[in-house]
Each structure stands twice: as structure tokens, then as C-alpha cells.
Write an enzyme that holds these catalytic residues in place. Structure first.
Site: not given
Ligand code: ATP
Length: 310
Positions: A17, A106-108, A110-113, A145
Site C-alpha cells: 500500500k 519500506g513503509g508499504m 509488506g509484513g501486513s500483506a 495495517d
Molecule cells: P510497518 O508495517 O511497521 O509500517 P513497513 O511497511 O515499513 O512496516 P514491513 O516490511 O512490513 O515494513 O516490516 C517491518 C518489520 O517487521 C521488518 O523489519 C521485520 O523485522 C518485521 N516483519 C515481521 N514479519 C514480516 C514479514 N512477513 N515481512 C517483512 N517484515 C516482517
């Protein structure tokens, strides 16, 4: 590693996102900031394949370095699978295979997806058949998210960003994303914002504990007019993200010089999202930025949330 979906497996795809608008209020006692945001799901996807197993395991691969992604209970997809198992009293496990395209930290989102995709994949694999409302409840327990990654599209998020309402958004928006090799920690960026606000201290009003998305943002989305929307893009975390990563400012300027309508840091960064006039405009911006040595990706939104592919 290639994705290997086959009989007895479920393959789900979920989008990353962009926050088209991100207003950040004060910090609540529980540590969370009040938010008013507009999410847009874009065509950069996480793929999750789930297959039957006696216990729980995860493998992760991706275009970028995924070495920092935890493979244990800190992984949001693992937590999603275990939460669903506990909620439905399912007594088996799952082997999850994640292919990441969304940049890590990355602020997008990805972990939530990944978490949203794991919920949908395990629900289908295990035949637990939860209603959309129950899946939404579990998603909300995993992170602010995650419900959005389940639903996709364009949505307004208030509260912690998790109280979702679909936004009326016409047409398609073309974005060029400038990704970074190194991620930014979300808590570090929020802490920086708090410190910047403290430094302004007595001169500023306390940030509100409840806020709304401004009407002009919603009107611009409804009109589908990218030029109108470009004038309303705002991210209250941007100053803090740029403080941590001054190069982001330059990336936004380069994007606008290359023909983008406007640019913004996505969420807590460091991904920069450049709103373009349309598909051709985005291709032009992408090629100028590529020639300048950046790593631009052309995506579009809105796209649907977590969906079963096979
Ligand atoms: P946020 O949801 O906190 O805004 P983001 O979108 O910047 O984060 P994500 O890639 O979602 O970044 O992940 C943030 C941190 O969560 C990562 O540095 C990692 O340590 C942890 N994490 C837990 N599960 C995952 C996953 N499935 N994929 C990526 N990172 C994950």
C-alpha cells in the site's frame, strides 16, 4: 527459489500500500499515535503459498535482500497462521512460503500483506471457513495495517489506522515508486516525529488525539483527477523520515523534475511514491529516474486486497 503451488496447497496474493494521505495526531497512553489516513493498494504484490504440515514453518524469498525478515513468531504471517489456528481450534500446522516483492521495512506494509495473505490462505487450506467479518477481526489483532491488506482498494483509516471505511475513488492512479536498499524502522520514525514536535514545544498546540482526513483529499479521490489529488498529498511522517534519510527529499525533487505531479514518502518510508499523469507519464518518469541511477517501479492503484490465486 520459485513458488511451487500444487494440489493440496493454496496460493494467495496480497498488495502493498501507499498512504495517499497520512495525518498523525498525538500519542495515546497505549503508545499508539492517532491517525487519519487514506490507504491505496497498489500493484506490487506479496505471494504466499500455504501447504499442510504438522507444525508451523516459514521460508522467505524475494527480489531484495530478505535476510532481515524473521522466520519465527516475530514474523507477522506466522503469527497470523497461529492466531487463526487458535481461534478455530485447528490442531495441525502449515508450511508457509513467502515471495516478497514489497520492499522490507519500506513503509508499504509488506509484513501486513503477508499476514493478510496467510490468514486467507490458511482459512482456505484448513477449511475453517471464517466469515469476512471474523477474518477482519483477526487481522485487526495482528496490526493496524493488516485489515486494509485484506480489503485492498482505497480506504480511509482512522483510530490507529485500523478503523476502515472504503473511500470512493474513481479511475486508476499511476505511481512511480523509488525504493531503497535499506529500510527504515517505523518506531524510529514515529519517535523522531515526537522529538521534532517536542522541540517546537510551547509554540505549537498539542497534536489532537482524534483526527479526520480533510475533505479536499476525499473530493480529489472521488473526482479521479490525479492533478487535483497531487495538490492534497500529505504525510505528517515525512519530515521525520527525511530527517533520518535526507536523500528522500532529493528523490522527490528528482521525480517532480522528471515530470511527476507530486511526490510523497510512503508511510514511514523510505519508499517514495510519485504520482504521475497516467501510464505514459509514469513510464517517462521511470526512465528518467532509471537513467539517474535510481531503482524506480511503475505501479498502479487501486487493486483488490488478499485474493486466492490457486
Ligand atoms: P510497518 O508495517 O511497521 O509500517 P513497513 O511497511 O515499513 O512496516 P514491513 O516490511 O512490513 O515494513 O516490516 C517491518 C518489520 O517487521 C521488518 O523489519 C521485520 O523485522 C518485521 N516483519 C515481521 N514479519 C514480516 C514479514 N512477513 N515481512 C517483512 N517484515 C516482517
Amino acid at each position: 527459489m520459485s513458488l511451487t503451488a500444487s494440489a493440496g496447497t493454496v496460493h494467495v496474493r496480497a498488495p502493498g500500500k501507499i498512504n495517499v494521505y497520512l495525518g498523525v495526531g498525538g500519542r495515546h497512553d497505549d503508545g499508539y499515535h492517532a491517525l487519519a489516513t487514506v490507504f491505496q493498494a497498489v500493484s506490487l504484490y506479496e505471494d504466499v503459498v500455504a501447504r499442510h504440515a504438522d507444525d508451523f514453518s516459514i521460508t522467505v524469498s524475494g527480489v531484495d535482500d530478505v535476510g532481515s525478515v524473521p522466520l519465527d513468531d516475530r514474523n507477522l504471517a506466522m503469527r497470523a497462521a497461529k492466531l487463526l489456528a487458535a481461534a478455530t481450534e485447528y490442531d495441525g500446522g502449515v508450511a508457509l512460503e513467502i515471495r516478497k516483492n514489497v520492499p522490507v521495512a519500506g513503509g508499504m506494509g509488506g509484513g501486513s500483506a503477508d499476514a493478510a495473505a496467510a490468514l486467507v490462505a490458511c482459512d482456505a487450506l484448513w477449511g475453517t471457513g471464517l466469515s469476512p467479518a471474523r477474518l477482519h477481526d483477526l487481522a485487526a489483532r495482528l496490526g493496524a495495517d493488516v485489515p486494509f491488506a485484506l480489503h485492498g482498494g482505497t480506504a480511509v483509516g482512522t483510530g490507529r489506522g485500523d478503523q476502515l471505511n472504503p473511500a470512493l475513488a474513481r479511475g486508476r492512479l499511476d505511481w512511480v515508486l523509488v525504493t531503497s536498499e535499506e529500510g527504515l524502522s517505523t518506531p524510529v520514525v514515529y519517535d523522531r516525529l515526537d522529538r521534532l514536535r517536542e522541540q517546537r514545544g510551547a509554540l505549537a498546540d498539542d497534536p489532537p488525539l482524534s483526527l479526520d482526513v480533510p475533505i479536499p483529499v476525499l473530493q480529489a479521490l472521488r473526482s479521479g483527477d490525479a492533478a487535483q489529488l497531487s495538490m492534497t498529498l500529505l504525510n505528517d511522517l515525512q519530515e521525520a523520515a527525511v530527517y533520518e534519510r535526507p536523500d528522500l527529499d532529493a528523490a522527490i525533487r528528482q521525480g517532480v523534475d522528471a515530470g511527476a505531479l507530486a511526490g510523497i514518502v510512503s508511510g514511514s518510508g523510505p519508499t517514495v511514491a510519485l504520482l504521475c499523469t497516467g501510464p505514459e507519464g509514469a513510464q517517462d518518469v521511470q526512465s528518467v529516474l532509471r537513467d539517474a541511477g535510481l531503482d524506480p517501479l511503475h505501479v498502479h492503484g487501486p487493486v483488490p486486497g488478499a485474493r486466492i490465486i490457486s
